[in-house]
Motif scaffolding. Structure first.
Motif, PDB file in Angstrom:
ATOM      1  N   UNK A  35      12.338   9.962  24.286  1.00  0.00           N
ATOM      2  CA  UNK A  35      12.919  10.944  23.391  1.00  0.00           C
ATOM      3  C   UNK A  35      12.187  12.268  23.402  1.00  0.00           C
ATOM      4  N   UNK A  36      12.409  13.055  22.325  1.00  0.00           N
ATOM      5  CA  UNK A  36      11.839  14.389  22.197  1.00  0.00           C
ATOM      6  C   UNK A  36      10.659  14.372  21.229  1.00  0.00           C
ATOM      7  N   UNK A  37       9.688  15.227  21.530  1.00  0.00           N
ATOM      8  CA  UNK A  37       8.459  15.307  20.739  1.00  0.00           C
ATOM      9  C   UNK A  37       8.136  16.768  20.472  1.00  0.00           C
ATOM     10  N   UNK A  38       7.337  17.008  19.411  1.00  0.00           N
ATOM     11  CA  UNK A  38       6.880  18.357  19.077  1.00  0.00           C
ATOM     12  C   UNK A  38       5.370  18.315  18.880  1.00  0.00           C
ATOM     13  N   UNK A  39       4.686  19.372  19.335  1.00  0.00           N
ATOM     14  CA  UNK A  39       3.239  19.463  19.208  1.00  0.00           C
ATOM     15  C   UNK A  39       2.903  20.076  17.855  1.00  0.00           C
ATOM     16  N   UNK A  40       2.075  19.389  17.051  1.00  0.00           N
ATOM     17  CA  UNK A  40       1.784  19.802  15.684  1.00  0.00           C
ATOM     18  C   UNK A  40       0.293  19.635  15.387  1.00  0.00           C
ATOM     19  N   UNK A  93      13.122  12.963  17.655  1.00  0.00           N
ATOM     20  CA  UNK A  93      14.491  12.471  17.789  1.00  0.00           C
ATOM     21  C   UNK A  93      15.005  12.409  19.206  1.00  0.00           C
ATOM     22  N   UNK A  94      16.329  12.252  19.287  1.00  0.00           N
ATOM     23  CA  UNK A  94      17.028  12.143  20.564  1.00  0.00           C
ATOM     24  C   UNK A  94      16.487  10.999  21.425  1.00  0.00           C
ATOM     25  N   UNK A  95      16.318   9.849  20.818  1.00  0.00           N
ATOM     26  CA  UNK A  95      15.828   8.725  21.602  1.00  0.00           C
ATOM     27  C   UNK A  95      15.380   7.573  20.736  1.00  0.00           C
ATOM     28  N   UNK A  96      14.394   6.859  21.240  1.00  0.00           N
ATOM     29  CA  UNK A  96      13.975   5.616  20.618  1.00  0.00           C
ATOM     30  C   UNK A  96      14.845   4.498  21.142  1.00  0.00           C
ATOM     31  N   UNK A  97      14.978   3.452  20.373  1.00  0.00           N
ATOM     32  CA  UNK A  97      15.800   2.321  20.771  1.00  0.00           C
ATOM     33  C   UNK A  97      14.974   1.054  20.876  1.00  0.00           C
ATOM     34  N   UNK A 134      16.789  10.531   5.196  1.00  0.00           N
ATOM     35  CA  UNK A 134      16.452  11.129   6.479  1.00  0.00           C
ATOM     36  C   UNK A 134      17.671  10.982   7.375  1.00  0.00           C
ATOM     37  N   UNK A 135      18.206  12.097   7.826  1.00  0.00           N
ATOM     38  CA  UNK A 135      19.421  12.069   8.624  1.00  0.00           C
ATOM     39  C   UNK A 135      19.100  11.933  10.101  1.00  0.00           C
ATOM     40  N   UNK A 136      19.997  11.266  10.806  1.00  0.00           N
ATOM     41  CA  UNK A 136      19.911  11.174  12.250  1.00  0.00           C
ATOM     42  C   UNK A 136      19.093  10.033  12.788  1.00  0.00           C
ATOM     43  N   UNK A 137      18.627   9.129  11.941  1.00  0.00           N
ATOM     44  CA  UNK A 137      17.768   8.043  12.416  1.00  0.00           C
ATOM     45  C   UNK A 137      18.094   6.754  11.671  1.00  0.00           C
ATOM     46  N   UNK A 138      17.920   5.629  12.359  1.00  0.00           N
ATOM     47  CA  UNK A 138      18.138   4.321  11.749  1.00  0.00           C
ATOM     48  C   UNK A 138      17.105   3.341  12.303  1.00  0.00           C
ATOM     49  N   UNK A 139      16.677   2.417  11.452  1.00  0.00           N
ATOM     50  CA  UNK A 139      15.757   1.369  11.878  1.00  0.00           C
ATOM     51  C   UNK A 139      16.506   0.275  12.616  1.00  0.00           C
ATOM     52  N   UNK A 140      15.893  -0.261  13.674  1.00  0.00           N
ATOM     53  CA  UNK A 140      16.561  -1.242  14.527  1.00  0.00           C
ATOM     54  C   UNK A 140      16.080  -2.672  14.337  1.00  0.00           C
ATOM     55  N   UNK A 150       8.728  -0.460  12.018  1.00  0.00           N
ATOM     56  CA  UNK A 150       9.920  -0.950  12.703  1.00  0.00           C
ATOM     57  C   UNK A 150      10.326   0.052  13.769  1.00  0.00           C
ATOM     58  N   UNK A 151      10.976  -0.455  14.815  1.00  0.00           N
ATOM     59  CA  UNK A 151      11.496   0.425  15.854  1.00  0.00           C
ATOM     60  C   UNK A 151      12.693   1.189  15.312  1.00  0.00           C
ATOM     61  N   UNK A 152      12.845   2.405  15.807  1.00  0.00           N
ATOM     62  CA  UNK A 152      13.927   3.261  15.343  1.00  0.00           C
ATOM     63  C   UNK A 152      14.688   3.857  16.517  1.00  0.00           C
ATOM     64  N   UNK A 153      15.856   4.405  16.191  1.00  0.00           N
ATOM     65  CA  UNK A 153      16.622   5.175  17.147  1.00  0.00           C
ATOM     66  C   UNK A 153      17.179   6.385  16.427  1.00  0.00           C
TER      67      UNK A 153
END
Length: 162
Positions: A35-40, A93-97, A134-140, A150-153
């Motif tokens: 997925x996508x990551x941000x440097x913080x 976001x944009x990934x996981x699984x 939190x929008x755009x994500x769900x626990x798997x 837990x793993x997320x997507x």
């Protein structure tokens, strides 16, 4: 552009507090096959798999229902621990699984497939309805009552939506 492998990011370790030796600038984005990551930069101590909000200056603060505030903010999830002032990549976001290893800390007894909500505990999500979803994500996966990770997507970027 398709991705196969890492594009210069290391998401499982922090980079210390010296800004002259970090591999990226604050708010830079990177991706790998997960997925996508941000440097913080950690604004406080971060536990592995903490969820946090990212400020416009690149500070990462573990999220609670209070810190999510009333305006939507970018949400990231650390995949490693970091001390205050250390630099790190966080999943945005944009990934996981399943079997991808992208995880978030949850309160005990999280039920798979339900929306993630902020809690009073910094960095921890739950399926119990609060003001902060939190929008755009769900626990798997289901948490067996231990309150672990837990793993997320995430189908897109993740935001707090109060």
């Amino acid at each position: 552009m398709s991705g196969s492998g890492s594009f210069g990011i290391k998401t499982t370790a922090s980079y210390g507090t010296d800004p002259t030796i970090v591999p990226a600038k604050l708010l830079d984005r990177g991706s790998d096959t997960r997925g996508d990551f941000m440097f913080v930069k950690a604004s406080g101590a971060v536990t592995a798999f903490d969820a946090g909000i990212i400020s416009s200056t690149g500070l990462f603060v573990s999220v609670t229902t209070t810190t999510a505030s009333t305006t939507p903010k970018i949400v990231g999830i650390s995949q490693c621990a970091a001390a205050t002032g250390e630099y790190l990549w966080v999943f945005i976001g944009n990934g996981g699984g399943l079997t991808k290893g992208i995880k978030v800390r949850v309160a005990a007894s999280y039920v798979l497939g339900t929306k993630l909500h902020t809690t009073a505990t910094a960095g921890v999500f739950d399926d119990a309805v609060t003001a902060g979803v939190i929008t755009g994500v769900v626990g798997l996966t289901t948490d067996a009552g231990s309150g672990s990770a837990v793993e997320i997507q995430a189908a897109g970027s993740m935001y707090s939506n109060i």
